[in-house]
Motif scaffolding. Structure first.
Motif, PDB file in Angstrom:
ATOM      1  N   SER A  81      18.688  50.636  11.737  1.00 37.15           N
ATOM      2  CA  SER A  81      19.057  51.959  12.225  1.00 37.15           C
ATOM      3  C   SER A  81      19.213  52.043  13.740  1.00 37.15           C
ATOM      4  CB  SER A  81      18.016  52.971  11.765  1.00 37.15           C
ATOM      5  OG  SER A  81      18.391  54.254  12.154  1.00 37.15           O
ATOM      6  N   ARG A 107      25.830  50.106   9.583  1.00 36.77           N
ATOM      7  CA  ARG A 107      24.376  50.113   9.706  1.00 36.77           C
ATOM      8  C   ARG A 107      23.711  50.733   8.493  1.00 36.77           C
ATOM      9  NH1 ARG A 107      21.541  54.718  12.210  1.00 36.77           N
ATOM     10  NH2 ARG A 107      22.892  56.499  11.933  1.00 36.77           N
ATOM     11  N   HIS A 109      20.575  53.208   7.554  1.00 38.20           N
ATOM     12  CA  HIS A 109      19.598  54.189   8.028  1.00 38.20           C
ATOM     13  C   HIS A 109      18.860  54.697   6.800  1.00 38.20           C
ATOM     14  CE1 HIS A 109      17.698  57.202  10.452  1.00 38.20           C
ATOM     15  NE2 HIS A 109      18.134  58.154   9.648  1.00 38.20           N
TER      16      HIS A 109
END
Length: 159
Positions: A81, A107, A109
């Motif tokens: 994250s 990414r 998260h």
């Protein structure tokens, strides 16, 4: 109408206010470290052109390549994250060049996979990570939409 002397003077001054460079490379799919090294070489080759640079922009998925088949297919290159090799490259490059760096990175998260943009300041800090909201068909094979419009009122290092 031809530019007036006043207009010509402003045009000559404006490039110094916000000098922007866009770095586009042809990444080898999934070879993040090799692609970052290629970007470093490209920046080194053009170092004279980067004097007084204020903003370096790289496209989305700059170091990973595009077109991922599934969530599982992209998992190996997803950033954490707030850190990871691509984000670290952005922060280190921002310090080295003394400018803001914006770069697209995939990414994770929490449990979400996102197509994001990292914004790093000239002092090497992560300013923000902005998640793509309007996904293309090729994004939908692995990414979830971000929360929506984000505006940064101020970015350290930019006028």
């Amino acid at each position: 109408a031809p530019p007036t002397n006043e207009t010509a003077q402003r045009v000559m001054v404006l490039p110094d206010l916000l000098r922007v460079a866009c770095l586009q490379l042809n990444p080898t799919h999934g070879r993040v470290r090799e692609n970052m090294a290629q970007a470093d070489r490209m920046l080194q080759e053009r170092r004279a052109d980067l004097e007084h640079l204020r903003l370096l922009v790289l496209p989305e998925m700059a170091f990973t390549g595009y077109q991922w088949k599934s969530k599982e297919h992209i998992d190996a290159v997803l950033e954490d994250s707030v850190n990871g090799p691509m984000t670290e490259w952005c922060k280190q490059t921002a310090v080295r060049l003394g400018c803001v760096v914006c770069c697209g990175v995939p990414r994770r998260h929490k449990q979400r996979r996102l197509n994001s943009m990292v914004v790093a300041s000239p002092d090497g800090k992560l300013v923000d990570t902005i998640d793509k909201h309007h996904l293309y068909a090729s994004d939908k094979t692995w990414a979830e939409a971000g929360d929506g419009f984000t505006s940064l009122a101020e970015v350290p290092g930019l006028p």
